[in-house]
Structure formats: structure tokens, C-alpha cells
Motif scaffolding. Sequence first.
Motif, mmCIF file in Angstrom:
data_model
loop_
_atom_site.group_PDB
_atom_site.id
_atom_site.type_symbol
_atom_site.label_atom_id
_atom_site.label_comp_id
_atom_site.label_asym_id
_atom_site.label_seq_id
_atom_site.Cartn_x
_atom_site.Cartn_y
_atom_site.Cartn_z
ATOM 1 N N LEU A 165 3.574 5.867 -5.550
ATOM 2 C CA LEU A 165 3.475 5.998 -7.010
ATOM 3 C C LEU A 165 2.364 6.971 -7.402
ATOM 4 N N VAL A 166 1.259 6.938 -6.650
ATOM 5 C CA VAL A 166 0.156 7.865 -6.936
ATOM 6 C C VAL A 166 0.605 9.310 -6.766
ATOM 7 N N PHE A 167 1.343 9.579 -5.679
ATOM 8 C CA PHE A 167 1.799 10.940 -5.426
ATOM 9 C C PHE A 167 2.894 11.373 -6.403
ATOM 10 N N SER A 188 3.091 10.325 -9.558
ATOM 11 C CA SER A 188 2.608 10.300 -10.941
ATOM 12 C C SER A 188 2.503 11.688 -11.575
ATOM 13 N N PRO A 189 2.046 12.739 -10.856
ATOM 14 C CA PRO A 189 2.031 14.062 -11.508
ATOM 15 C C PRO A 189 3.418 14.538 -11.927
ATOM 16 N N PHE A 190 4.423 14.253 -11.095
ATOM 17 C CA PHE A 190 5.787 14.656 -11.442
ATOM 18 C C PHE A 190 6.280 13.892 -12.668
ATOM 19 N N TYR A 191 5.930 12.632 -12.741
ATOM 20 C CA TYR A 191 6.299 11.830 -13.917
ATOM 21 C C TYR A 191 5.671 12.414 -15.180
ATOM 22 N N ILE A 192 4.387 12.751 -15.105
ATOM 23 C CA ILE A 192 3.677 13.297 -16.270
ATOM 24 C C ILE A 192 4.294 14.625 -16.703
ATOM 25 N N ILE A 193 4.610 15.476 -15.736
ATOM 26 C CA ILE A 193 5.185 16.782 -16.068
ATOM 27 C C ILE A 193 6.552 16.632 -16.730
ATOM 28 N N LEU A 206 0.827 -1.211 0.000
ATOM 29 C CA LEU A 206 0.000 0.000 0.000
ATOM 30 C C LEU A 206 0.863 1.263 0.000
ATOM 31 N N SER A 207 1.986 1.230 0.720
ATOM 32 C CA SER A 207 2.887 2.387 0.756
ATOM 33 C C SER A 207 3.497 2.655 -0.614
ATOM 34 N N ILE A 208 3.873 1.555 -1.301
ATOM 35 C CA ILE A 208 4.446 1.704 -2.647
ATOM 36 C C ILE A 208 3.401 2.266 -3.609
#
Length: 276
Positions: free
Chosen positions: A23-25, A27-32, A17-19
Motif C-alpha cells: 500500500l505504501v508503494f 500510494s503515489p499512484f493512487y494520489i496521481i 507487513l507485505s500488505i
Amino acid sequence: MRKHKKVTPKIIITSILSIILGLVFLSPFYIIVVNSFKSKKELFESTLALPHQFILDNYKEALNELEFFKSFSHSLIITVASIILLLIFSSMAAWMLERTKSKLSNIIFMIFVFSMIVPFQSVMLPLVKLMGQLNMLNMVGIVFMYLGFGSSMSIFLYHGFIKSIPRELDEAAMIDGCNKFQTFFYIIFPLLKPISITVAILNTTWIWNDYLLPSLVINKPNTLTIPLKTFFFFGEYTKQWNLALAGLVLVVIPVIVFYFIAQKYIIKSITAGSIK
């Protein structure tokens, strides 16, 4: 002999769950970051896929469009000046409020605490009107406004931390002949380094990325900050997402660097501030 910690289903589920949450948090940085290297056409084809070819021209054009070094210097001056004033005045106010035990000091402290929940939107129009009458709709005026809006949370954090500093230090300094200013700056303020860095990080992130207040106060093209300049990538009929994302990466890098340099003090200050 070291004992190995037993792996239980609870630990496995918590780790998974922590992983997933991490990843959810992230993901915006990855997209940017990923889309900042794409062409405009490729960006609209797929926002999640890696670019076929990393285009560095986006960053070159974003630097020119943002007038990066000029707007960077404006943001830096406003942020540094605001943080310095916040650290000095908020720490002094919190020290006096904590050390002065009276009904008036408690009332003043509670006013600061309650003001944290007042939304900026409810006071922005009267504030801008007042600052306009004082001829302070400029970089100097916005620094004083950041001092006013940021002092409530800063005083609250300093107040909790100062409780962990023994009063005997103040009394010893007074006996040695120090006045209140000498006691604070020579004895107390150096001990506030962990919480000062925490306050600086929180307020730097807010001030550096703020768009609303500068858009109301800074009305001269030659004094625009970086968040204001990034707005020009979004026109009425077209939106330059590839350049905007490259610009956002350039904007966020200084804050990330500052955070990683100072992050070790955050946990220390929170732990110390919870001890009376």
C-alpha cells in the motif's frame, strides 16, 4: 489428500507487513490518478479524498497542452531506437567478453562495471559540449548517448546470463561453418530472449521517463519529448497540478502496458543468469 499449510503467527505478521508495504508503494499512484480527475480547487482542498465528480476535461486539455501524439512519437522514436541499439551492441559485447578468457577482456568488463557508479552529472557538461561541437544536439545524438550510458548495466546483465549458455553451442556452430556473426545472431541471440526483455524493460523505463538528458540535448521546440512537455505545466507563478497529473498518467500508461506484457520473462532471466 492435499495437506493444508499451517498458519503460524510468523506467516500472519509477514502477510500484514507485505500488505502495508504494498500500500505504501502504491500510494503515489493512487494520489496521481485520483487527483488527475479533480478540479484545481478540489485538488488543494484534499489530495487523498476521492473526487466529488470525475472531470475528464483535465485529460482533454492535457492532451492538447502536451501535443500528446507529436511528443509521444518523439519519445517513442528515441526509446525504440535506443533500445534496439542497446540490445544488439550490449549483447554482442557481453558475448565476446564472456567467451574470450584473457586479462584484457576481464579489464574491459570491469571498466564497464565500474562505469555504472559514475554519476551522469559529473560528465554531462563535457558531454554536451562535445556533442555540440559534433553538431549532434538532436534526436540522433541523444540515441547515441543513451547507448553509451545504458551499455554498462546491459553488458553486466547479459554477461551473467551468457554464462548459463554452454560453450558447446558456439563450437558446434563453428564446426558447421558459421562465422562469429552467424553464430551470434542464429544461435546465441535467440537464447537471450528472457534477459533481452529484462534489459529492454529497465532501459525503457529510464529512457521514456528521462528529463535531464533531453533537456540538455534536444533544444528545438518541434522535437520535445513527453517529459519535456510536462514541464510546461509548471510556470513561474502558477502550477497546473490537475493538468500535470493527468499528463503524468498519460505518460506512464505505455510503460505499464509494456511491463505487464513482458513481466513473465524477468524472473526467468534472473534465475537463469544466476546459473553458470
